[in-house]
Design a protein around this motif. Structure first.
Motif, mmCIF file in Angstrom:
data_model
loop_
_atom_site.group_PDB
_atom_site.id
_atom_site.type_symbol
_atom_site.label_atom_id
_atom_site.label_comp_id
_atom_site.label_asym_id
_atom_site.label_seq_id
_atom_site.Cartn_x
_atom_site.Cartn_y
_atom_site.Cartn_z
ATOM 1 N N ILE A 6 -83.910 -12.724 105.212
ATOM 2 C CA ILE A 6 -83.939 -11.313 105.615
ATOM 3 C C ILE A 6 -83.011 -10.472 104.737
ATOM 4 C CG2 ILE A 6 -84.748 -11.704 107.968
ATOM 5 C CD1 ILE A 6 -81.904 -11.371 108.968
ATOM 6 N N ARG A 43 -86.979 -11.140 121.301
ATOM 7 C CA ARG A 43 -88.402 -11.141 120.952
ATOM 8 C C ARG A 43 -88.834 -9.835 120.280
ATOM 9 N NH1 ARG A 43 -92.240 -12.585 125.737
ATOM 10 N NH2 ARG A 43 -90.331 -13.718 126.073
ATOM 11 N N THR A 45 -87.073 -7.691 118.593
ATOM 12 C CA THR A 45 -86.489 -7.582 117.258
ATOM 13 C C THR A 45 -87.194 -8.525 116.289
ATOM 14 O OG1 THR A 45 -84.367 -6.970 118.231
ATOM 15 C CG2 THR A 45 -84.340 -7.706 115.939
ATOM 16 N N LEU A 46 -87.553 -9.712 116.724
ATOM 17 C CA LEU A 46 -88.322 -10.633 115.883
ATOM 18 C C LEU A 46 -89.613 -9.972 115.422
ATOM 19 C CD1 LEU A 46 -87.989 -14.015 117.831
ATOM 20 C CD2 LEU A 46 -87.127 -13.556 115.533
ATOM 21 N N VAL A 47 -90.304 -9.348 116.352
ATOM 22 C CA VAL A 47 -91.575 -8.691 116.036
ATOM 23 C C VAL A 47 -91.356 -7.508 115.097
ATOM 24 C CG1 VAL A 47 -93.526 -7.420 117.034
ATOM 25 C CG2 VAL A 47 -92.695 -9.488 118.147
ATOM 26 N N TYR A 49 -88.991 -7.151 112.820
ATOM 27 C CA TYR A 49 -88.742 -7.696 111.480
ATOM 28 C C TYR A 49 -90.036 -8.222 110.867
ATOM 29 C CZ TYR A 49 -83.655 -7.491 110.879
ATOM 30 O OH TYR A 49 -82.371 -7.072 110.659
ATOM 31 N N GLU A 50 -90.811 -8.945 111.657
ATOM 32 C CA GLU A 50 -92.051 -9.519 111.166
ATOM 33 C C GLU A 50 -93.020 -8.424 110.704
ATOM 34 O OE1 GLU A 50 -94.598 -13.202 112.683
ATOM 35 O OE2 GLU A 50 -94.742 -11.496 114.049
ATOM 36 N N ASP A 56 -93.886 -13.938 108.370
ATOM 37 C CA ASP A 56 -93.830 -14.653 109.638
ATOM 38 C C ASP A 56 -92.386 -14.814 110.115
ATOM 39 O OD1 ASP A 56 -95.227 -16.371 111.687
ATOM 40 O OD2 ASP A 56 -93.837 -17.838 110.831
ATOM 41 N N MET A 57 -92.160 -14.606 111.406
ATOM 42 C CA MET A 57 -90.809 -14.686 111.959
ATOM 43 C C MET A 57 -90.184 -16.069 111.776
ATOM 44 S SD MET A 57 -91.484 -14.601 116.108
ATOM 45 C CE MET A 57 -92.535 -13.167 116.107
ATOM 46 N N LYS A 58 -90.999 -17.105 111.670
ATOM 47 C CA LYS A 58 -90.469 -18.455 111.446
ATOM 48 C C LYS A 58 -89.843 -18.571 110.060
ATOM 49 C CE LYS A 58 -93.491 -20.771 114.677
ATOM 50 N NZ LYS A 58 -94.557 -21.758 114.848
ATOM 51 N N LEU A 60 -88.533 -15.865 108.498
ATOM 52 C CA LEU A 60 -87.391 -14.956 108.513
ATOM 53 C C LEU A 60 -86.190 -15.554 109.240
ATOM 54 C CD1 LEU A 60 -89.271 -11.641 109.359
ATOM 55 C CD2 LEU A 60 -88.341 -12.326 107.139
#
Length: 84
Positions: A6, A43, A45-47, A49-50, A56-58, A60
């Motif tokens: 990131i 959750r 914030t993950l979305v 960033y994605e 994909d968040m995995k 990041l």
């Protein structure tokens, strides 16, 4: 553990932590802590960033999804070996 993916993506877009925070609707301090790995994102914030980076968040946040980044798991494996 610093989250290099990131950090690198933010720099590739020539954004400061403050600029990224404004675009994502989160605080600058939160961005800094996420990059340093001091806090884990929720959750939403993950979305964010994605969607923003199109990655994909995995990728990041691999430390959240893969056990080889889990220091407790690694430490527990070491403890098991010593007990045997």
């Amino acid at each position: 553990m610093e989250r290099k993916e990131i950090l690198q993506l933010r720099k590739e877009k020539n954004l400061t932590q403050q600029q990224l925070a404004e675009k994502l609707g989160i605080s600058t301090i939160y961005v800094r802590k996420l990059e340093k790995g001091v806090v884990n994102p929720g959750r939403e914030t993950l979305v964010k960033y994605e969607n923003f980076f199109g990655v994909d968040m995995k990728s990041l946040f691999p430390d959240l999804f893969f056990s080889n980044y889990d220091k407790k798991l690694i430490n527990n494996k070491d403890d098991t070996k010593q007990a045997i």
